[in-house]
Design a protein around this motif. Structure first.
Motif, mmCIF file in Angstrom:
data_model
loop_
_atom_site.group_PDB
_atom_site.id
_atom_site.type_symbol
_atom_site.label_atom_id
_atom_site.label_comp_id
_atom_site.label_asym_id
_atom_site.label_seq_id
_atom_site.Cartn_x
_atom_site.Cartn_y
_atom_site.Cartn_z
ATOM 1 N N SER A 281 81.623 -69.257 59.849
ATOM 2 C CA SER A 281 82.902 -69.307 59.131
ATOM 3 C C SER A 281 83.200 -68.011 58.379
ATOM 4 O O SER A 281 83.672 -68.030 57.236
ATOM 5 N N GLU B 139 72.646 -67.621 61.736
ATOM 6 C CA GLU B 139 73.785 -68.539 61.752
ATOM 7 C C GLU B 139 73.332 -69.919 61.267
ATOM 8 O O GLU B 139 72.863 -70.739 62.067
ATOM 9 N N HIS C 280 72.321 -69.352 70.941
ATOM 10 C CA HIS C 280 73.362 -69.831 70.016
ATOM 11 C C HIS C 280 73.086 -71.305 69.690
ATOM 12 O O HIS C 280 72.638 -72.068 70.545
ATOM 13 N N GLY D 144 83.111 -66.457 65.050
ATOM 14 C CA GLY D 144 83.649 -67.391 66.030
ATOM 15 C C GLY D 144 85.157 -67.504 65.898
ATOM 16 O O GLY D 144 85.922 -66.693 66.413
ATOM 17 N N GLY D 145 85.613 -68.532 65.162
ATOM 18 C CA GLY D 145 87.041 -68.837 65.077
ATOM 19 C C GLY D 145 87.924 -67.641 64.751
ATOM 20 O O GLY D 145 88.939 -67.410 65.415
ATOM 21 N N LYS E 59 83.619 -68.310 72.549
ATOM 22 C CA LYS E 59 83.171 -69.631 73.029
ATOM 23 C C LYS E 59 83.979 -70.026 74.278
ATOM 24 O O LYS E 59 84.377 -69.156 75.049
ATOM 25 N N GLY F 171 81.772 -73.078 62.321
ATOM 26 C CA GLY F 171 82.988 -73.813 62.664
ATOM 27 C C GLY F 171 83.353 -74.878 61.653
ATOM 28 O O GLY F 171 84.205 -75.732 61.915
HETATM 29 C C1 PEP Z 1 79.726 -68.759 66.026
HETATM 30 O O1 PEP Z 1 80.084 -69.539 66.881
HETATM 31 O O2 PEP Z 1 78.805 -67.962 66.282
HETATM 32 C C2 PEP Z 1 80.381 -68.796 64.729
HETATM 33 C C3 PEP Z 1 79.855 -68.123 63.734
HETATM 34 O O3 PEP Z 1 81.532 -69.533 64.620
HETATM 35 P P1 PEP Z 1 82.540 -69.621 63.352
HETATM 36 O O4 PEP Z 1 82.772 -68.216 62.877
HETATM 37 O O5 PEP Z 1 83.760 -70.264 63.882
HETATM 38 O O6 PEP Z 1 81.845 -70.435 62.315
#
Ligand code: PEP
Length: 247
Positions: A208, A163, A93, A229-230, A11, A169
């Motif tokens: 997540s 997703e 996204h 993501g994170g 990101k 997140g």
């Molecule tokens: C993402 O941004 O595609 C995502 C899955 O983020 P996170 O893993 O932080 O939930």
């Protein structure tokens, strides 16, 4: 047989120095893995991270793209611009859809441009919390997939990331059963749209993902990897997630 594919989405994070250090740490920490790997990094870091990953098993990706080849589109980047740096690009996204107004029609135009280029797309779909609560999950996924893929060729170049927006997140992960059910539905919808070629499309789960929940998610038959993501910005966590992917 679909080879698992784990992609990190950084990101709008990292300085250039941090990006290079993180990319090197990911490459060093994931040697010998049994899956495909990519890091989707901020545009300005594509060059430095490309150098950091040169000769490694980790591919590079971008986080968005515009469909026009060139022109007066301030702030946008084309497929040709990206293709000289990276292999993958995320399209649709949920943060683009929610914060920047990307519509199903825009996602379609972006996907068409990507498929006409050397880039490989990671197309994100997923429902909002309210849509899940009101039983609309399948209708939302069907609408997003039809808008994106109707009439376009499916192949192993294509990755779809499921997703659920409520899991991104938030620390709230879909259970493996919920994620598998949605990914099986996505596979069936893709078969309806593109026939047997749908079986070569890789479907990632995103939302997540952590080292703790990754093994059970990645063991599901229709989940071929993860969009992270994170946890992708912590090299040890990302490496642990990657280690749980098995062909
Ligand atoms: C993402 O941004 O595609 C995502 C899955 O983020 P996170 O893993 O932080 O939930």
């Amino acid at each position: 047989m679909r080879r698992p594919f784990i992609a990190g989405n950084w990101k709008m994070n990292t300085t250039e120095d941090e990006a290079v250090v993180l990319a090197r740490a990911v490459a060093a920490g994931t040697g010998g893995v049994l899956c495909d790997l990519a890091l989707c990094v901020p545009f300005p870091h594509l060059g430095p991270v490309r150098s950091a990953l040169a000769g490694s098993h980790v591919a590079l990706g971008a986080q968005d793209v515009y469909w026009e080849p060139k022109g007066a589109y301030t702030g946008e980047v084309s497929t040709a611009m990206l293709a000289s740096y990276c292999r993958y690009v995320i399209v649709g996204h949920s943060e683009r859809r929610q914060l920047f107004g990307d519509t199903d029609a825009w996602v379609r135009r972006k996907l068409e441009a990507v498929l006409a280029s050397p880039l490989d797309p990671i197309v994100c779909v997923g429902e909002l919390l309210g849509e899940r609560r009101s039983g609309e999950t399948e209708a939302v996924l069907e609408r997003q997939l039809a808008a994106a893929f109707t009439g376009l060729p499916l192949s192993a170049r294509v990755t779809v990331a499921y997703e659920p927006v409520w899991a991104i997140g938030t620390g709230e992960t879909a259970t493996p059963a919920v994620a598998q059910e949605a990914c099986a539905f996505i596979r069936a919808s893709l078969r309806h749209l593109g026939g047997e070629a749908a079986d070569s499309v890789r479907i990632q789960y995103g939302g997540s993902v952590t080292p703790e929940n990754a093994p059970d998610l990645l063991a599901c038959p229709d989940i071929d990897g993860a969009l992270v993501g994170g946890a992708s910005r912590k090299s040890d966590q990302f490496a642990a997630i990657v280690a749980s992917a098995r062909p």
